[in-house]
Write a protein that holds these residues in place. Structure first.
Motif, short mmCIF file in Angstrom:
data_model
loop_
_atom_site.label_atom_id
_atom_site.label_comp_id
_atom_site.label_asym_id
_atom_site.label_seq_id
_atom_site.Cartn_x
_atom_site.Cartn_y
_atom_site.Cartn_z
N ALA A 77 0.94 -1.24 -0.02
CA ALA A 77 -0.05 0.09 0.11
C ALA A 77 0.84 1.36 -0.02
O ALA A 77 0.38 2.27 -0.39
CB ALA A 77 -0.90 -0.10 1.16
N LEU A 78 2.18 1.13 0.69
CA LEU A 78 2.88 2.21 0.49
C LEU A 78 3.46 2.74 -0.88
O LEU A 78 3.81 3.77 -1.07
CB LEU A 78 4.15 2.14 1.50
N LYS A 79 3.32 1.76 -1.77
CA LYS A 79 3.80 1.79 -3.24
C LYS A 79 5.12 2.37 -3.29
O LYS A 79 5.42 3.33 -3.89
CB LYS A 79 2.79 2.66 -3.72
N PRO A 80 6.34 1.78 -2.77
CA PRO A 80 7.51 2.24 -2.97
C PRO A 80 8.00 1.91 -4.23
O PRO A 80 7.52 0.95 -4.91
CB PRO A 80 8.17 1.47 -1.83
N GLU A 81 9.09 2.30 -5.04
CA GLU A 81 9.77 1.95 -6.15
C GLU A 81 10.26 0.91 -5.74
O GLU A 81 10.32 -0.17 -6.83
CB GLU A 81 10.67 3.44 -6.58
N ASN A 100 4.33 -8.30 -8.76
CA ASN A 100 3.03 -8.37 -9.28
C ASN A 100 2.37 -6.84 -9.25
O ASN A 100 1.46 -6.64 -9.73
CB ASN A 100 2.06 -9.50 -8.88
N ASN A 101 2.63 -6.39 -8.21
CA ASN A 101 2.28 -4.92 -7.87
C ASN A 101 3.14 -3.72 -8.47
O ASN A 101 3.22 -2.51 -8.11
CB ASN A 101 2.02 -4.66 -6.40
N GLY A 102 4.16 -4.05 -9.37
CA GLY A 102 4.81 -3.26 -9.90
C GLY A 102 6.11 -2.54 -9.21
O GLY A 102 6.48 -1.45 -9.20
N ILE A 103 6.30 -3.32 -8.17
CA ILE A 103 7.44 -2.80 -7.13
C ILE A 103 8.66 -3.60 -7.28
O ILE A 103 8.60 -4.89 -7.43
CB ILE A 103 7.01 -3.17 -5.77
N ALA A 104 9.88 -3.07 -7.56
CA ALA A 104 10.95 -3.60 -7.82
C ALA A 104 11.50 -4.30 -6.74
O ALA A 104 11.46 -3.73 -5.39
CB ALA A 104 12.03 -2.51 -8.18
N VAL A 105 12.32 -5.52 -6.61
CA VAL A 105 12.91 -5.93 -5.76
C VAL A 105 14.27 -6.30 -5.87
O VAL A 105 14.76 -6.50 -6.90
CB VAL A 105 12.43 -7.66 -5.86
#
Length: 119
Positions: A77-81, A100-105
């Motif tokens: 929910a914080l939508k970090p990059e 899957n939520n567009g957040i880089a790992v």
């Protein structure tokens, strides 16, 4: 600037999360912290709730995989990059949810990234 949230912050000076807060601040990176106990590390107040934390670019994790589960939804929910998985925090299940939520790992050590200029 890469506004950073240290998740799993500790007041204990020998903990890597504590050292990371010090190094982030020294590098001039806007830093917020979340942990189980309130307190202050190098001028950064450790929050015990993720409410009120916004506009995070990077979350650097210092929680083992079992403890991460309780925070999956809040972190997403914080939508970090990006989310950095420091040594000992590796969690393939969470990698998939983040991606899957567009957040880089990134599986990397925050301290090494900072010391080598790759942060």
């Amino acid at each position: 600037m890469k506004n950073t949230l240290v998740l799993g912050a500790s007041l204990k000076p020998n903990r890597y999360s504590n050292i990371a807060i010090h190094r982030l601040v020294e590098k001039g990176i806007p830093t917020q912290a979340f942990g189980l106990k309130k307190g202050t590390v190098n001028g950064v107040e450790i929050q015990t709730s993720l409410d009120g934390i916004h506009e995070i670019h990077t979350i650097t994790l210092y929680l083992n995989p079992q403890r991460q589960v309780a925070y999956y939804d809040e972190i997403i929910a914080l939508k970090p990059e990006r989310v950095l998985f420091n040594p000992g925090t590796e969690n393939p299940e969470f990698y998939e949810l983040l991606e899957n939520n567009g957040i880089a790992v990134e599986v990397a050590c925050t301290l090494v990234l900072l010391s080598t200029g790759q942060y």
